[in-house]
Design an enzyme around this catalytic site. Structure first.
Site, PDB file in Angstrom:
ATOM      1  N   GLY A  82     -40.843  63.864 -36.632  1.00 39.64           N
ATOM      2  CA  GLY A  82     -40.825  63.158 -35.353  1.00 39.64           C
ATOM      3  C   GLY A  82     -40.723  61.651 -35.455  1.00 39.64           C
ATOM      4  CG  ASP A 110     -43.458  61.872 -32.884  1.00 40.58           C
ATOM      5  OD1 ASP A 110     -44.643  61.998 -33.252  1.00 40.58           O
ATOM      6  OD2 ASP A 110     -42.695  62.843 -32.743  1.00 40.58           O
ATOM      7  CG  ASP A 167     -50.776  65.223 -27.684  1.00 39.29           C
ATOM      8  OD1 ASP A 167     -51.370  64.843 -26.665  1.00 39.29           O
ATOM      9  OD2 ASP A 167     -50.259  66.358 -27.768  1.00 39.29           O
ATOM     10  CE  LYS A 192     -49.362  63.876 -24.614  1.00 43.83           C
ATOM     11  NZ  LYS A 192     -48.272  64.871 -24.449  1.00 43.83           N
ATOM     12  CG  PHE A 205     -43.743  68.344 -23.768  1.00 42.23           C
ATOM     13  CD1 PHE A 205     -44.685  68.494 -24.781  1.00 42.23           C
ATOM     14  CD2 PHE A 205     -42.422  68.598 -24.062  1.00 42.23           C
ATOM     15  CE1 PHE A 205     -44.302  68.903 -26.063  1.00 42.23           C
ATOM     16  CE2 PHE A 205     -42.026  69.012 -25.335  1.00 42.23           C
ATOM     17  CZ  PHE A 205     -42.971  69.168 -26.338  1.00 42.23           C
ATOM     18  CG  ASP A 223     -39.615  68.822 -31.922  1.00 43.18           C
ATOM     19  OD1 ASP A 223     -40.606  68.093 -32.121  1.00 43.18           O
ATOM     20  OD2 ASP A 223     -39.639  70.057 -32.121  1.00 43.18           O
ATOM     21  NE  ARG A 233     -37.348  66.841 -34.951  1.00 45.60           N
ATOM     22  CZ  ARG A 233     -38.670  66.907 -34.819  1.00 45.60           C
ATOM     23  NH1 ARG A 233     -39.322  65.938 -34.224  1.00 45.60           N
ATOM     24  NH2 ARG A 233     -39.341  67.950 -35.258  1.00 45.60           N
TER      25      ARG A 233
END
Ligand code: IMP
Ligand code: MG
Length: 192
Positions: A43, A100, A103, A132, A154, A161, A167
């Site tokens: 990512g 990336d 989360d 996030k 999302f 991805d 991506r």
């Protein structure tokens, strides 16, 4: 992107500006010798390629691969490295760990632990494209991020991805998700 209901959250120019700001904040944190830049594959690949070109020359690059995601939009397995950097690029070095998105935090917690405890890194600084915090499950913060979203979006594109796809989109999109947490397919009538 034709398959799923979505909206663009950051275009190419906005991404570029966000990376300029991130690099500016990061450069003072990287002062000193022997920095190894380590993107989390896959990512972080696109984000890292654009970020390292904004950082001072001389850093070494190596890679770690940690996978947490299967086919769903929520983490369903434990994070574990299955590709690790060359030990000589990590032992005693200041590692700039890049991903990336931060989360739940499981991926970067494991990546940081692995570099420090198993590979003997001197220091780990974490830079992410997106923070996030809403789904954070373990206590970890990035040292620097380019953008922060307080909603549970999302995201795909610019390295992120969904089931391995998207991506290579040059901008960042948010996919609309249904009650099952999965992206909602786009129908002929949808305007979203
Ligand atoms: P964490 O371990 O939950 O912090 O998640 C980090 C990893 O999950 C990232 O490296 C991404 O690959 C993936 N991920 C988390 N959120 C998203 C998202 O919104 N879109 C795509 N991938 C995501
Ligand atoms: Mg990833």
């Amino acid at each position: 992107m034709k398959r799923y209901r979505h909206r663009t959250v950051l275009g190419e120019e906005e991404l570029s500006e966000a990376l300029d700001g991130l690099a500016e904040r990061l450069i003072p944190m990287l002062a000193g010798p022997e920095v190894t830049a380590i993107p989390v594959l896959g990512g972080a690949m696109i984000f890292a390629a654009d970020l390292v070109r904004r950082l001072p020359a001389g850093l070494v690059m190596d890679f770690i691969r940690i996978q947490t995601y299967g086919g769903s939009t929520s983490p369903e397995k434990a994070a574990k490295p299955d590709w690790t950097p060359n030990p000589e690029n990590v032992k005693g070095k200041h590692c700039l760990l890049m991903d990336d998105i931060l989360d739940t935090g499981r991926t970067l917690t494991e990546a940081r632990r692995y570099l420090l405890e198993e590979m003997g890194a001197a220091k780990v600084t974490i830079a992410v494209l997106i923070d996030k915090p809403v789904r954070r499950a373990v206590s970890i913060e990035a040292d620097a991020f380019a953008v922060q979203y307080l909603e549970d979006l999302f995201l795909v594109g610019y390295g992120l991805d969904y089931r391995g796809h998207y991506r290579n989109l040059p901008h960042l999109l948010a996919l609309e998700t249904g009650d099952d947490g999965l992206p909602v397919p786009r129908t002929a009538e949808s305007s979203f």
